[in-house]
Design an enzyme around this catalytic site. Structure first.
Site, mmCIF file in Angstrom:
data_model
loop_
_atom_site.group_PDB
_atom_site.id
_atom_site.type_symbol
_atom_site.label_atom_id
_atom_site.label_comp_id
_atom_site.label_asym_id
_atom_site.label_seq_id
_atom_site.Cartn_x
_atom_site.Cartn_y
_atom_site.Cartn_z
ATOM 1 N N LYS A 9 -25.739 57.625 73.136
ATOM 2 C CA LYS A 9 -26.645 58.156 72.108
ATOM 3 C C LYS A 9 -27.723 59.037 72.747
ATOM 4 C CE LYS A 9 -24.606 56.370 68.600
ATOM 5 N NZ LYS A 9 -23.815 57.245 67.712
ATOM 6 N N TYR A 18 -23.382 52.176 75.575
ATOM 7 C CA TYR A 18 -23.501 52.649 74.194
ATOM 8 C C TYR A 18 -24.809 53.421 74.012
ATOM 9 C CZ TYR A 18 -24.930 52.541 69.329
ATOM 10 O OH TYR A 18 -25.423 52.900 68.099
ATOM 11 N N SER A 71 -29.641 56.137 67.587
ATOM 12 C CA SER A 71 -29.997 54.721 67.672
ATOM 13 C C SER A 71 -31.323 54.515 68.375
ATOM 14 C CB SER A 71 -28.896 53.986 68.448
ATOM 15 O OG SER A 71 -29.290 52.672 68.767
#
Length: 336
Positions: A154, A150, A125
């Site tokens: 990543k 989140y 991402s």
């Protein structure tokens, strides 16, 4: 025929990638525990392509289930989508996100190492860049302290893959997505989150359909032209095709290093209000929305410099924001 494992293959991006893999002649096997999708997507994929992918309902957090899968399936490449992905939720449930997104990745990489497998593509991402120093974002932009849990999964995920690929000579590519939207032209698959949507476009379409009373716009006090946050919205089919390009690069041994990463976006930033107004225009309707406070973990602006991906993957986006928003609404109208 090369067999490709797609984890999370019944999810939004996963299902579109499965369709493109099958269209390109790959044999596909899907793992998905249905935590954020439904089994009906498997039938929809089959309707589009005319071929039903093999499917296993298992949780990639289960080391024993994964081992059993690999004992019984020989694959030529792996595309790993299976992960939790909501920025806001990740701030409320950090341990769930770290366990799910990182343990599953480690277990898959261990199977790859132990079985001398190769060709691993990671769903990463643009959140790894954090708040950008300058735009558009190139692959040389610094990877910063993550703004969300989140995003941190990543960032850490990429570090794990880099170390594993260097130590065990595993050829890997991380694709750093910007903001995938839209649906397949058939409207048979699209973005169908279970529960309250965490992403903008499903919330837009569900508000337009009367499922949600009102759309919340998180902040109008950013230093942007209209005060709302800016993102790079890429049609999900264009994003799916980037995975095919990355997979072919690995299968053909065209990669220049064991671990590579590419920005996958359109190269154009659009504000939240711009997206709302474009959606209203292309679909000829009005949205009920209100401005609310900023959301923790959100950055002001993020859009890609796609030069490297265009050159190295021989890939570029083909679909416009208008096409993506029209397809998203077409998909929503098919939902009962």
């Amino acid at each position: 025929m090369k067999k490709i494992l797609v984890t999370g293959g019944l999810g939004f991006i996963g299902s579109h990638t499965v369709v493109e893999l099958q269209n390109e002649g790959f044999d596909v096997v899907i793992i998905d525990n249905l935590s954020n999708t439904t089994i009906s997507v498997l039938d929809s994929i089959t309707e589009i392509t005319g071929k039903k992918p093999d499917y296993y309902n298992l949780d990639v957090r289960s080391k024993s289930d994964l081992k059993n899968f690999f004992d019984n399936n020989k694959v030529d490449g792996i595309i790993h989508f299976a992960a939790f992905k909501a920025v806001g939720e990740s701030m409320e449930k950090p341990l769930d996100y770290y366990e799910n997104n990182l343990s599953s990745l480690i277990y898959i990489l261990q199977e790859i190492k132990d079985r001398n497998l190769d060709n691993f593509i990671f769903s990463s991402s643009a959140t790894v860049y954090g708040e950008a120093d300058s735009l558009p974002l190139t692959e040389d932009a610094p990877v910063k302290k993550a703004e969300s849990v989140y995003g941190n999964t990543k960032k850490i995920g990429e570090e794990i893959i880099r170390d594993a690929s260097n130590a065990h000579n595993i050829n890997t590519i991380a694709l750093r997505y910007f903001n995938p939207i839209g649906s397949h032209e058939t409207a048979k698959i699209g973005e169908l989150p279970l529960g309250v949507p965490a992403n903008l476009i499903p919330f837009v379409t569900q508000t337009a359909a009367g499922i949600r009373e009102q759309l919340s716009v998180f902040g109008d006090d950013y230093p942007t032209e209209d005060g709302t946050a800016i993102r790079d919205y890429i049609h999900v089919v264009d994003l799916a095709k980037a995975h095919i390009a990355a997979l072919k690069r690995l299968l053909n041994k065209d990669n220049k290093k064991s671990f590579e990463y590419f920005n996958v976006g359109t190269g154009k930033g659009s504000s939240v209000l711009e997206v709302i107004k474009t959606f209203e225009k292309v679909n000829n309707l009005k949205l009920n929305y209100k401005i609310v406070d900023r959301r923790p973990g959100d950055v002001m602006a993020s859009y890609a410099d796609t030069t490297t991906a265009n050159r190295e993957l021989n890939w570029k986006t083909e679909k416009s924001l208008e096409e993506a928003l029209a397809s998203a609404w077409k998909w929503q109208l098919q939902q009962k």
